[in-house]
Scaffold this motif. Sequence first.
Motif, short mmCIF file in Angstrom:
data_model
loop_
_atom_site.label_atom_id
_atom_site.label_comp_id
_atom_site.label_asym_id
_atom_site.label_seq_id
_atom_site.Cartn_x
_atom_site.Cartn_y
_atom_site.Cartn_z
N ALA A 86 15.24 -21.32 18.00
CA ALA A 86 13.95 -21.98 18.13
C ALA A 86 12.94 -20.89 18.49
CB ALA A 86 13.99 -23.05 19.21
N GLU A 87 11.67 -21.21 18.38
CA GLU A 87 10.63 -20.23 18.67
C GLU A 87 9.46 -20.95 19.31
OE1 GLU A 87 7.78 -17.29 15.90
OE2 GLU A 87 9.58 -18.20 15.05
N PHE A 88 8.78 -20.26 20.20
CA PHE A 88 7.50 -20.81 20.64
C PHE A 88 6.42 -19.78 20.46
CE2 PHE A 88 9.38 -19.62 24.83
CZ PHE A 88 8.35 -18.88 25.42
N ARG A 89 5.22 -20.31 20.18
CA ARG A 89 4.08 -19.47 19.85
C ARG A 89 2.84 -19.99 20.53
NH1 ARG A 89 2.63 -18.90 14.08
NH2 ARG A 89 1.32 -17.36 15.10
N MET A 90 1.85 -19.14 20.59
CA MET A 90 0.52 -19.52 21.07
C MET A 90 0.57 -20.14 22.47
SD MET A 90 -1.02 -21.03 17.54
CE MET A 90 -0.70 -20.20 15.98
N LEU A 91 1.42 -19.58 23.33
CA LEU A 91 1.44 -20.01 24.73
C LEU A 91 0.14 -19.54 25.35
CD1 LEU A 91 2.90 -21.17 27.24
CD2 LEU A 91 3.84 -18.91 27.60
N ALA A 92 -0.64 -20.46 25.86
CA ALA A 92 -1.94 -20.12 26.43
C ALA A 92 -2.24 -20.99 27.63
CB ALA A 92 -3.04 -20.31 25.37
N VAL A 93 -2.82 -20.36 28.65
CA VAL A 93 -3.24 -21.09 29.84
C VAL A 93 -4.74 -20.86 29.99
CG1 VAL A 93 -3.02 -21.27 32.35
CG2 VAL A 93 -1.00 -20.83 30.94
N ASP A 94 -5.46 -21.94 30.26
CA ASP A 94 -6.89 -21.85 30.48
C ASP A 94 -7.16 -20.76 31.50
OD1 ASP A 94 -9.56 -22.29 31.43
OD2 ASP A 94 -9.45 -24.34 30.70
N PRO A 95 -8.04 -19.79 31.19
CA PRO A 95 -8.31 -18.72 32.16
C PRO A 95 -8.67 -19.24 33.56
CG PRO A 95 -9.29 -18.17 30.05
CD PRO A 95 -8.77 -19.59 29.93
N CYS A 110 9.98 -25.24 26.63
CA CYS A 110 10.43 -24.83 25.29
C CYS A 110 11.90 -24.45 25.31
CB CYS A 110 9.57 -23.67 24.79
SG CYS A 110 7.89 -24.14 24.33
N VAL A 111 12.33 -23.74 26.35
CA VAL A 111 13.74 -23.37 26.47
C VAL A 111 14.59 -24.63 26.59
CG1 VAL A 111 15.43 -22.20 27.97
CG2 VAL A 111 13.24 -21.08 27.41
N ALA A 112 14.14 -25.58 27.40
CA ALA A 112 14.88 -26.83 27.57
C ALA A 112 14.95 -27.61 26.26
CB ALA A 112 14.23 -27.69 28.67
N ARG A 113 13.85 -27.63 25.50
CA ARG A 113 13.82 -28.35 24.22
C ARG A 113 14.80 -27.70 23.24
NH1 ARG A 113 14.10 -32.41 21.37
NH2 ARG A 113 12.68 -32.71 19.63
N ALA A 114 14.83 -26.38 23.22
CA ALA A 114 15.75 -25.67 22.32
C ALA A 114 17.19 -26.00 22.69
CB ALA A 114 15.50 -24.17 22.39
N CYS A 119 20.14 -25.41 19.95
CA CYS A 119 19.85 -24.07 19.44
C CYS A 119 20.64 -23.02 20.23
CB CYS A 119 18.36 -23.76 19.56
SG CYS A 119 17.32 -24.85 18.55
N ALA A 120 20.99 -21.93 19.57
CA ALA A 120 21.74 -20.84 20.20
C ALA A 120 20.83 -19.88 20.95
CB ALA A 120 22.53 -20.08 19.15
N ALA A 121 19.55 -19.85 20.58
CA ALA A 121 18.63 -18.89 21.19
C ALA A 121 17.19 -19.34 21.01
CB ALA A 121 18.81 -17.50 20.58
N VAL A 122 16.31 -18.74 21.81
CA VAL A 122 14.87 -18.91 21.65
C VAL A 122 14.31 -17.51 21.42
CG1 VAL A 122 12.70 -19.66 22.71
CG2 VAL A 122 14.83 -20.88 23.23
N VAL A 123 13.45 -17.39 20.41
CA VAL A 123 12.82 -16.10 20.13
C VAL A 123 11.31 -16.25 20.24
CG1 VAL A 123 14.69 -15.21 18.69
CG2 VAL A 123 12.88 -16.55 17.63
N ILE A 124 10.67 -15.18 20.67
CA ILE A 124 9.21 -15.14 20.76
C ILE A 124 8.76 -13.73 20.41
CG2 ILE A 124 8.99 -16.96 22.49
CD1 ILE A 124 8.65 -14.79 24.63
N CYS A 125 7.49 -13.59 20.11
CA CYS A 125 6.95 -12.25 19.97
C CYS A 125 5.76 -12.12 20.91
CB CYS A 125 6.58 -11.91 18.53
SG CYS A 125 5.39 -12.95 17.73
N VAL A 126 5.62 -10.92 21.45
CA VAL A 126 4.52 -10.61 22.35
C VAL A 126 3.82 -9.38 21.82
CG1 VAL A 126 5.66 -11.65 24.36
CG2 VAL A 126 5.98 -9.22 23.89
#
Length: 170
Positions: A86-95, A110-114, A119-126
């Motif tokens: 699974a993957e999550f993207r566009m994680l954003a918190v109001d400044p 997101c980890v719990a949902r995966a 799912c075997a893993a969660v991947v993200i890019c930073v």
Amino acid sequence: MTGPLVRRAEPADFPAVARLTVAAYEADGQLKGETGYAPVLADVAGRAATGEVLVAVDEATGAVLGAVTFVLPGTPYAELAGPGEAEFRMLAVDPAAQGRGAGAALARACVARAAELGCAAVVICVRAGMAAGARRLYDRLGFVRAPEKDWAPVPGIELLGLRLDLTAAR
């Protein structure tokens, strides 16, 4: 003090999600010299149509503090996820709401949902050189560098892959 409540975004949340996502990316310097990414960030309805947009809300006021998009491989917003990931993207918190645990709550959701989906893993890019606080969050959650997932969406923007193995915890 309890942390923010995380739930699936409703259409009434979309304008707040669009605003805070663009504001968070701007505040973090991630839109400097960018052309075309702010409208993608603001297209919450498009993300919700093909993935799950989750929001962190203040339990007392109901205000949307942050948001993230959870996706599975083969869907339009998935960039890194392969089979079983699974993957999550566009994680954003109001400044204006940073430091209240919304980012951590969204990442954990997101980890719990995966895990719930098997799912075997969660991947993200930073983004290379991203704020140390965000990297610490991912480190605390157990994400490790996955150089094979590194990529560049446009020249000059380097994205680093991170992966959390969910099979070790089972």
